[in-house]
Motif scaffolding. Structure first.
Motif, PDB file in Angstrom:
ATOM      1  N   PHE A 474       0.801  -1.263   0.030  1.00  0.00           N
ATOM      2  CA  PHE A 474       0.055  -0.177   0.062  1.00  0.00           C
ATOM      3  C   PHE A 474       1.057   1.284  -0.002  1.00  0.00           C
ATOM      4  O   PHE A 474       0.334   2.289  -0.324  1.00  0.00           O
ATOM      5  CB  PHE A 474      -1.008  -0.014   1.145  1.00  0.00           C
ATOM      6  N   LEU A 475       2.111   1.161   0.294  1.00  0.00           N
ATOM      7  CA  LEU A 475       2.989   2.335   0.371  1.00  0.00           C
ATOM      8  C   LEU A 475       3.823   2.345  -0.911  1.00  0.00           C
ATOM      9  O   LEU A 475       4.648   3.329  -1.065  1.00  0.00           O
ATOM     10  CB  LEU A 475       4.142   1.978   1.640  1.00  0.00           C
ATOM     11  N   SER A 476       3.659   1.377  -1.677  1.00  0.00           N
ATOM     12  CA  SER A 476       4.417   1.515  -3.065  1.00  0.00           C
ATOM     13  C   SER A 476       4.535   2.658  -3.935  1.00  0.00           C
ATOM     14  O   SER A 476       5.516   3.060  -4.264  1.00  0.00           O
ATOM     15  CB  SER A 476       4.083   0.309  -3.978  1.00  0.00           C
ATOM     16  N   ARG A 477       3.405   3.469  -4.089  1.00  0.00           N
ATOM     17  CA  ARG A 477       3.228   4.457  -4.677  1.00  0.00           C
ATOM     18  C   ARG A 477       4.134   5.768  -4.103  1.00  0.00           C
ATOM     19  O   ARG A 477       4.647   6.311  -5.077  1.00  0.00           O
ATOM     20  CB  ARG A 477       1.758   4.784  -4.923  1.00  0.00           C
ATOM     21  N   LEU A 478       3.819   5.728  -2.789  1.00  0.00           N
ATOM     22  CA  LEU A 478       4.436   6.909  -2.126  1.00  0.00           C
ATOM     23  C   LEU A 478       5.896   6.562  -2.143  1.00  0.00           C
ATOM     24  O   LEU A 478       6.888   7.528  -2.254  1.00  0.00           O
ATOM     25  CB  LEU A 478       3.900   6.935  -0.547  1.00  0.00           C
ATOM     26  N   VAL A 479       6.444   5.472  -2.026  1.00  0.00           N
ATOM     27  CA  VAL A 479       7.946   5.230  -1.860  1.00  0.00           C
ATOM     28  C   VAL A 479       8.501   5.436  -3.359  1.00  0.00           C
ATOM     29  O   VAL A 479       9.608   6.313  -3.503  1.00  0.00           O
ATOM     30  CB  VAL A 479       8.231   3.508  -1.663  1.00  0.00           C
ATOM     31  N   TYR A 480       7.936   5.215  -4.373  1.00  0.00           N
ATOM     32  CA  TYR A 480       8.275   5.471  -5.681  1.00  0.00           C
ATOM     33  C   TYR A 480       8.382   7.180  -5.884  1.00  0.00           C
ATOM     34  O   TYR A 480       9.229   7.420  -6.558  1.00  0.00           O
ATOM     35  CB  TYR A 480       7.095   5.103  -6.747  1.00  0.00           C
ATOM     36  N   LYS A 481       7.413   7.631  -5.324  1.00  0.00           N
ATOM     37  CA  LYS A 481       7.300   9.501  -5.378  1.00  0.00           C
ATOM     38  C   LYS A 481       8.618   9.869  -4.583  1.00  0.00           C
ATOM     39  O   LYS A 481       9.389  10.823  -5.180  1.00  0.00           O
ATOM     40  CB  LYS A 481       6.021   9.853  -4.703  1.00  0.00           C
ATOM     41  N   GLU A 482       8.916   9.252  -3.650  1.00  0.00           N
ATOM     42  CA  GLU A 482       9.986   9.605  -2.868  1.00  0.00           C
ATOM     43  C   GLU A 482      11.434   9.414  -3.320  1.00  0.00           C
ATOM     44  O   GLU A 482      12.351  10.163  -3.149  1.00  0.00           O
ATOM     45  CB  GLU A 482      10.091   9.055  -1.418  1.00  0.00           C
ATOM     46  N   ALA A 483      11.093   8.181  -4.252  1.00  0.00           N
ATOM     47  CA  ALA A 483      12.542   7.851  -4.663  1.00  0.00           C
ATOM     48  C   ALA A 483      12.831   8.955  -5.940  1.00  0.00           C
ATOM     49  O   ALA A 483      13.893   9.066  -6.336  1.00  0.00           O
ATOM     50  CB  ALA A 483      12.670   6.501  -5.291  1.00  0.00           C
ATOM     51  N   GLN A 484      11.762   9.371  -6.400  1.00  0.00           N
ATOM     52  CA  GLN A 484      11.945  10.253  -7.633  1.00  0.00           C
ATOM     53  C   GLN A 484      12.487  11.615  -7.227  1.00  0.00           C
ATOM     54  O   GLN A 484      13.399  12.400  -7.708  1.00  0.00           O
ATOM     55  CB  GLN A 484      10.446  10.308  -8.150  1.00  0.00           C
ATOM     56  N   GLY A 485      11.934  11.959  -6.058  1.00  0.00           N
ATOM     57  CA  GLY A 485      12.696  13.040  -5.524  1.00  0.00           C
ATOM     58  C   GLY A 485      14.010  13.200  -5.231  1.00  0.00           C
ATOM     59  O   GLY A 485      14.965  13.988  -5.277  1.00  0.00           O
ATOM     60  N   TRP A 486      14.582  11.723  -4.437  1.00  0.00           N
ATOM     61  CA  TRP A 486      15.796  11.631  -4.441  1.00  0.00           C
ATOM     62  C   TRP A 486      16.698  11.751  -5.373  1.00  0.00           C
ATOM     63  O   TRP A 486      17.869  12.030  -5.396  1.00  0.00           O
ATOM     64  CB  TRP A 486      16.064  10.413  -3.405  1.00  0.00           C
ATOM     65  N   CYS A 487      16.193  11.207  -6.770  1.00  0.00           N
ATOM     66  CA  CYS A 487      17.047  11.096  -7.875  1.00  0.00           C
ATOM     67  C   CYS A 487      17.075  12.599  -8.716  1.00  0.00           C
ATOM     68  O   CYS A 487      17.574  12.555  -9.635  1.00  0.00           O
ATOM     69  CB  CYS A 487      16.207   9.888  -8.663  1.00  0.00           C
ATOM     70  N   GLY A 488      16.286  13.447  -8.005  1.00  0.00           N
ATOM     71  CA  GLY A 488      16.196  14.781  -8.789  1.00  0.00           C
ATOM     72  C   GLY A 488      15.185  15.046  -9.673  1.00  0.00           C
ATOM     73  O   GLY A 488      15.010  16.058 -10.245  1.00  0.00           O
ATOM     74  N   ARG A 489      14.414  14.177  -9.932  1.00  0.00           N
ATOM     75  CA  ARG A 489      13.168  14.355 -10.566  1.00  0.00           C
ATOM     76  C   ARG A 489      12.114  15.330  -9.756  1.00  0.00           C
ATOM     77  O   ARG A 489      11.322  16.059 -10.751  1.00  0.00           O
ATOM     78  CB  ARG A 489      12.475  13.018 -11.113  1.00  0.00           C
ATOM     79  N   ASN A 490      12.087  15.251  -8.700  1.00  0.00           N
ATOM     80  CA  ASN A 490      11.417  16.019  -7.884  1.00  0.00           C
ATOM     81  C   ASN A 490      11.811  16.815  -6.885  1.00  0.00           C
ATOM     82  O   ASN A 490      12.986  16.293  -6.298  1.00  0.00           O
ATOM     83  CB  ASN A 490       9.909  15.368  -7.305  1.00  0.00           C
ATOM     84  N   PRO A 491      11.373  17.842  -6.200  1.00  0.00           N
ATOM     85  CA  PRO A 491      12.524  18.456  -5.254  1.00  0.00           C
ATOM     86  C   PRO A 491      12.236  17.529  -4.088  1.00  0.00           C
ATOM     87  O   PRO A 491      11.383  17.219  -3.573  1.00  0.00           O
ATOM     88  CB  PRO A 491      11.350  19.867  -4.917  1.00  0.00           C
ATOM     89  N   ARG A 492      13.396  17.633  -3.362  1.00  0.00           N
ATOM     90  CA  ARG A 492      13.406  16.840  -2.161  1.00  0.00           C
ATOM     91  C   ARG A 492      12.968  17.696  -0.975  1.00  0.00           C
ATOM     92  O   ARG A 492      13.643  18.756  -0.740  1.00  0.00           O
ATOM     93  CB  ARG A 492      14.906  16.407  -1.869  1.00  0.00           C
ATOM     94  N   VAL A 493      11.900  17.229  -0.193  1.00  0.00           N
ATOM     95  CA  VAL A 493      11.567  17.982   0.798  1.00  0.00           C
ATOM     96  C   VAL A 493      11.037  17.088   1.876  1.00  0.00           C
ATOM     97  O   VAL A 493      11.080  15.679   1.751  1.00  0.00           O
ATOM     98  CB  VAL A 493      10.121  18.611   0.355  1.00  0.00           C
ATOM     99  N   ARG A 494      10.912  17.586   3.130  1.00  0.00           N
ATOM    100  CA  ARG A 494      10.522  16.651   4.166  1.00  0.00           C
ATOM    101  C   ARG A 494       8.994  16.698   4.125  1.00  0.00           C
ATOM    102  O   ARG A 494       8.341  17.560   3.826  1.00  0.00           O
ATOM    103  CB  ARG A 494      10.811  17.340   5.575  1.00  0.00           C
TER     104      ARG A 494
END
Length: 499
Positions: A474-494
């Motif tokens: 159930f967390l897979s989509r959110l984990v994918y979004k966070e991984a995108q942020g770490w890879c630079g595709r989205n801003p890394r925020v808390r």
């Protein structure tokens, strides 16, 4: 001169007025929810007194009895189906708590938290005392005790959404995971104190095992009425930063400082006026809270995470007793190590999620690691005392760490999500939805364990491992979004700015 001040005064003045207020609110809410859990614990302690082995009890000489095996039991729990009757009491509380939680947040958003918490603690204390008064009034009706459990379950739902909303009002996202990880230890502290208080009276007059905790939580309700401050603005303190991407400190929002600071190329500091943002005070609807990104996913994740946690809470002592052949008291003492591991796991989860900015990823990694550790604990966890202690600590940390993080920092983050900017009254409803969904798992888990355990403990552990896997999915989509942020595709925020 300041250097001539006494060391204690220097320590006091070293902290700002805001810091003292924040520490005070953190202490108060810790105390309040400790009292909530303290008042829940007596039923598990008193069960052994309501039905016990009467052949080992000295019988009064003037007592005329017809049944030597049940003369010392408390009716109606003197029957052969006493375990079923105890199950009725447990599930009366858990089901009422799960259902009531969904409505509690709605009321919490529309009522002052100070009044709502005070009412909840006073009424919870009343019903806890009424259960104990059944001993002195000679009540032997299952319906009476089940009704008290239902009402107490409903009143207990006032606690969690309100205290999380209050802490969320005072603390921003910067260090929220760590602060709430430490703060969340109130659950274990309450369980321990509740066990000690109930155990002190259980053998002499079990009614006092309920009355004393009931009076304690009622007293904290009075304390809440006189001292709780719901929001920093109420005492002219600086509100926390909920929505900024900044990672250090908690800056003053524009509603209190109608300008922002910019640095020019030569380092000069300039102030430019900013249009104040008007805060709306209309409470969020149930459907509106569900539409916040991440609420549904974390709610369903908590359902399965709490299923695992509460199954251990209700069944771990019996499992240790059956598999490792410990006496009941020894098994109960060992089972507390699972809670100790949970405290450490909750703090660690908060620290890691604060540092990485990935709440969902932190939960997912711990849940994935919990599966193999539960498998190992079932197969090698009872080989020696050292192995048992180590495995209980590790499993407790991995199982309860995500549970603690979701019910505290995650709930507060989602209740102050950026999409709600201008509406600060969503915390209680969001917290209630997440914890209410989790409470469904808390009610279902022990029931499933009771049905499955006669087929073998291995099957119970397979069920728990499957629940952890489902929680991760159930967390897979959110984990994918966070991984995108770490890879630079989205801003890394808390927190959850981009999910």
């Amino acid at each position: 001169m300041k250097s001539s001040l006494a060391p204690g005064i220097r320590l006091i003045t070293a902290f700002s007025r805001d810091s003292w207020y924040r520490g005070f609110i953190l202490f108060l809410t810790f105390l309040f929810y400790t009292a909530y859990h303290l008042s829940r614990k007596p039923i598990s302690i008193v069960k052994s007194e309501l039905h016990r082995n009467c052949s080992s009890v000295i019988r009064p000489a003037d007592l005329n009895i017809t049944n030597n095996e049940t003369w010392c039991d408390w009716a109606p729990f003197d029957q052969d189906n006493y375990q079923t009757l105890f199950g009725v009491l447990d599930n009366s509380f858990l089901v009422a708590y799960a259902i009531g939680m969904f409505f509690s947040g709605i009321f919490g958003e529309r009522l002052p938290l100070r009044y709502y918490l005070s009412f909840g603690m006073l009424t919870s204390g009343l019903f806890t005392c009424l259960f104990g008064l059944g001993y002195y009034w000679g009540i032997h009706s299952l319906g009476y005790y089940a009704f008290i459990q239902v009402m107490n379950g409903l009143m207990q739902t006032t606690g969690w959404p309100a205290v999380v909303a209050c802490v969320g009002n005072w603390f921003g996202k910067g260090k929220r995971g760590f602060i709430m990880g430490v703060w969340n230890s109130h659950t274990s502290v309450g369980n321990i104190l509740g066990s000690l208080i109930a155990g002190a009276f259980v053998s002499t007059a079990w009614g006092m095992s309920f009355i004393v905790p009931g009076l304690i939580i009622a007293s904290t309700g009075i304390l809440c009425f006189f001292f709780l401050v719901e929001k920093p603005e109420d005492v002219n303190c600086t509100p926390p930063q909920h929505h900024s991407g900044q990672e250090n400190g908690e800056t003053e929002p524009v509603v209190h400082n109608p300008s922002h600071i910019d640095k020019t190329d030569n380092g000069a500091i300039t102030r430019e006026p900013v249009e104040p943002i008007e805060e709306h005070t209309e409470a969020i609807s149930f459907c509106g809270a569900l539409s916040i990104p991440g609420v549904v996913e974390f709610s369903l994740c908590l359902l399965f995470a709490k299923l695992v946690s509460y199954t251990f809470l209700y069944w771990l002592p019996l499992y240790i007793s059956n598999i490792a052949h410990f006496q009941a008291k020894e098994a109960g003492d060992l089972s507390t190590l699972f809670d100790v591991g949970g405290i450490v796991g909750g703090i660690l989860a908060g620290l890691v999620s604060d540092y990485t900015g990935g709440r969902a990823t932190t939960c997912c990694v711990m849940l994935l690691a919990a599966g193999p550790m539960l498998f190992l604990y079932n197969y090698i966890g009872q080989r020696s005392m050292g192995t048992t202690v180590a495995m209980l600590l590790v499993c407790g940390g991995l199982v309860n760490g995500p549970y603690a993080l979701i019910t505290t920092a995650v709930s507060a983050d989602l209740g102050t999500h950026e999409c709600l900017r201008g509406n600060s009254r969503a915390l209680s409803t969001v917290t209630a939805i997440i914890d209410g969904t989790g409470s469904v798992g808390a009610a279902v888990g022990p029931l499933l364990a009771g049905v499955i355990s006669p087929t073998g403990w291995n099957n119970v552990f397979y069920m728990l491992i499957s629940a952890d896997v489902l929680a991760c999915l159930f967390l897979s989509r959110l984990v994918y979004k966070e991984a995108q942020g770490w890879c630079g595709r989205n801003p890394r925020v808390r927190g959850f700015k981009e999910i």
